[in-house]
Motif scaffolding. Structure first.
Motif, PDB file in Angstrom:
ATOM      1  N   UNK A   2      13.648  -6.699 -12.047  1.00  0.00           N
ATOM      2  CA  UNK A   2      14.752  -7.645 -12.321  1.00  0.00           C
ATOM      3  C   UNK A   2      15.189  -8.431 -11.085  1.00  0.00           C
ATOM      4  N   UNK A   3      15.416  -9.708 -10.904  1.00  0.00           N
ATOM      5  CA  UNK A   3      15.880 -10.432 -10.168  1.00  0.00           C
ATOM      6  C   UNK A   3      17.568 -10.367  -9.943  1.00  0.00           C
ATOM      7  N   UNK A   4      17.981 -11.083  -8.969  1.00  0.00           N
ATOM      8  CA  UNK A   4      19.337 -10.699  -8.776  1.00  0.00           C
ATOM      9  C   UNK A   4      20.413 -11.701  -9.553  1.00  0.00           C
ATOM     10  N   UNK A   5      19.870 -12.854 -10.285  1.00  0.00           N
ATOM     11  CA  UNK A   5      20.740 -13.514 -11.234  1.00  0.00           C
ATOM     12  C   UNK A   5      21.122 -14.884 -10.379  1.00  0.00           C
TER      13      UNK A   5
ATOM     14  N   UNK B 157       7.975 -14.681  -7.930  1.00  0.00           N
ATOM     15  CA  UNK B 157       7.941 -13.235  -7.944  1.00  0.00           C
ATOM     16  C   UNK B 157       6.906 -13.098  -6.732  1.00  0.00           C
ATOM     17  N   UNK B 158       6.891 -11.927  -6.269  1.00  0.00           N
ATOM     18  CA  UNK B 158       5.868 -11.517  -5.213  1.00  0.00           C
ATOM     19  C   UNK B 158       5.040 -10.707  -5.884  1.00  0.00           C
ATOM     20  N   UNK B 159       3.798 -10.410  -5.051  1.00  0.00           N
ATOM     21  CA  UNK B 159       2.712  -9.434  -5.831  1.00  0.00           C
ATOM     22  C   UNK B 159       1.734 -10.402  -6.409  1.00  0.00           C
ATOM     23  N   UNK B 160       0.361  -9.641  -6.324  1.00  0.00           N
ATOM     24  CA  UNK B 160      -0.846 -10.427  -7.024  1.00  0.00           C
ATOM     25  C   UNK B 160      -0.830 -10.001  -8.442  1.00  0.00           C
TER      26      UNK B 160
ATOM     27  N   UNK C 277       7.002  -5.301  -8.056  1.00  0.00           N
ATOM     28  CA  UNK C 277       7.114  -6.905  -8.226  1.00  0.00           C
ATOM     29  C   UNK C 277       8.634  -7.258  -7.778  1.00  0.00           C
ATOM     30  N   UNK C 278       8.920  -8.198  -6.848  1.00  0.00           N
ATOM     31  CA  UNK C 278      10.278  -8.634  -6.580  1.00  0.00           C
ATOM     32  C   UNK C 278      10.453  -9.833  -7.135  1.00  0.00           C
ATOM     33  N   UNK C 279      11.615 -10.003  -7.603  1.00  0.00           N
ATOM     34  CA  UNK C 279      11.857 -11.267  -8.345  1.00  0.00           C
ATOM     35  C   UNK C 279      13.051 -12.165  -7.611  1.00  0.00           C
ATOM     36  N   UNK C 280      13.117 -13.441  -7.618  1.00  0.00           N
ATOM     37  CA  UNK C 280      14.079 -14.188  -6.970  1.00  0.00           C
ATOM     38  C   UNK C 280      14.427 -15.233  -7.768  1.00  0.00           C
ATOM     39  N   UNK C 281      15.471 -15.383  -8.450  1.00  0.00           N
ATOM     40  CA  UNK C 281      15.859 -16.435  -9.266  1.00  0.00           C
ATOM     41  C   UNK C 281      16.567 -17.543  -8.623  1.00  0.00           C
ATOM     42  N   UNK C 282      16.570 -18.720  -9.157  1.00  0.00           N
ATOM     43  CA  UNK C 282      17.157 -19.757  -8.471  1.00  0.00           C
ATOM     44  C   UNK C 282      17.768 -20.941  -9.525  1.00  0.00           C
ATOM     45  N   UNK C 283      18.402 -21.980  -9.129  1.00  0.00           N
ATOM     46  CA  UNK C 283      18.375 -23.095  -9.997  1.00  0.00           C
ATOM     47  C   UNK C 283      19.868 -23.265 -10.820  1.00  0.00           C
ATOM     48  N   UNK C 284      20.455 -22.112 -10.790  1.00  0.00           N
ATOM     49  CA  UNK C 284      21.711 -22.258 -11.146  1.00  0.00           C
ATOM     50  C   UNK C 284      22.805 -23.484 -10.993  1.00  0.00           C
ATOM     51  N   UNK C 285      23.940 -23.596 -11.308  1.00  0.00           N
ATOM     52  CA  UNK C 285      24.797 -24.420 -10.667  1.00  0.00           C
ATOM     53  C   UNK C 285      25.934 -24.749 -11.849  1.00  0.00           C
ATOM     54  N   UNK C 286      26.397 -25.950 -11.697  1.00  0.00           N
ATOM     55  CA  UNK C 286      27.589 -26.301 -12.657  1.00  0.00           C
ATOM     56  C   UNK C 286      27.303 -27.550 -13.085  1.00  0.00           C
ATOM     57  N   UNK C 287      27.469 -27.878 -14.580  1.00  0.00           N
ATOM     58  CA  UNK C 287      26.806 -28.836 -15.225  1.00  0.00           C
ATOM     59  C   UNK C 287      27.760 -29.299 -16.489  1.00  0.00           C
ATOM     60  N   UNK C 288      27.996 -30.371 -16.813  1.00  0.00           N
ATOM     61  CA  UNK C 288      28.721 -30.848 -18.010  1.00  0.00           C
ATOM     62  C   UNK C 288      27.982 -30.461 -19.214  1.00  0.00           C
ATOM     63  N   UNK C 289      28.757 -30.300 -20.222  1.00  0.00           N
ATOM     64  CA  UNK C 289      28.154 -29.956 -21.683  1.00  0.00           C
ATOM     65  C   UNK C 289      27.157 -31.041 -21.943  1.00  0.00           C
ATOM     66  N   UNK C 290      26.038 -30.704 -22.473  1.00  0.00           N
ATOM     67  CA  UNK C 290      25.001 -31.508 -22.900  1.00  0.00           C
ATOM     68  C   UNK C 290      24.086 -31.900 -21.816  1.00  0.00           C
ATOM     69  N   UNK C 291      24.294 -31.383 -20.675  1.00  0.00           N
ATOM     70  CA  UNK C 291      23.468 -31.577 -19.379  1.00  0.00           C
ATOM     71  C   UNK C 291      22.068 -30.601 -19.529  1.00  0.00           C
ATOM     72  N   UNK C 292      21.448 -30.569 -18.222  1.00  0.00           N
ATOM     73  CA  UNK C 292      20.335 -29.793 -18.427  1.00  0.00           C
ATOM     74  C   UNK C 292      20.266 -29.201 -16.925  1.00  0.00           C
ATOM     75  N   UNK C 293      19.627 -27.925 -16.823  1.00  0.00           N
ATOM     76  CA  UNK C 293      19.305 -27.271 -15.761  1.00  0.00           C
ATOM     77  C   UNK C 293      17.970 -26.687 -15.879  1.00  0.00           C
TER      78      UNK C 293
END
Length: 120
Positions: A110-113, A23-26, A1-17
């Motif tokens: 594990x994904x790459x972070x 993942x690859x594979x059946x 299984x290969x994993x690819x994480x995404x969606x991180x970023x910079x956000x102010x306190x109280x915010x959301x992400x």
């Protein structure tokens, strides 16, 4: 299984992400999926996990703020993070394994972070 994480970023306190981990594979649906994080100068720590049947497990510091979910049709696991705090700043990693656990040794893949930074 290969994993690819995404969606991180910079956000102010109280915010959301929303983090995603594709993942690859059946055999995706056969794995327990987890999220871990590592802040600068600290050890990697468990955040949340979801079982094959959808049971969830969280570390105390994120209960009520973070929600882990999975979409087996899309081979993706998500981490919805609300009410973010500066202490949530870390690199977030997704992982796949066979046991619903907070121990990193139980996860084989594990994904790459993805970096999450919360400003005060």
């Amino acid at each position: 299984v290969q994993l690819q994480a995404s969606g991180g970023g910079l956000v102010q306190a109280g915010g959301s992400l929303r983090l995603s981990c594709a993942a690859s594979g059946r055999t995706f649906r056969r794995y327990v999926l987890g999220w871990f994080r590592q802040a600068p100068g600290k050890e990697r720590e468990f955040v949340a996990a979801i079982s094959i049947s959808g049971s969830t497990f969280y570390t105390d510091s994120v209960k009520g703020r973070f929600t882990i979910s999975r979409d087996n049709a899309k081979n993706t696991v998500y981490l919805q993070m609300n009410g973010l705090k500066p202490e949530d700043t870390a690199v977030y990693y997704c992982a796949a394994g066979g046991v619903l656990s907070g121990g990193s040794r139980e996860y084989d893949y594990w994904g790459q972070g993805t970096q999450v930074t919360v400003s005060s």
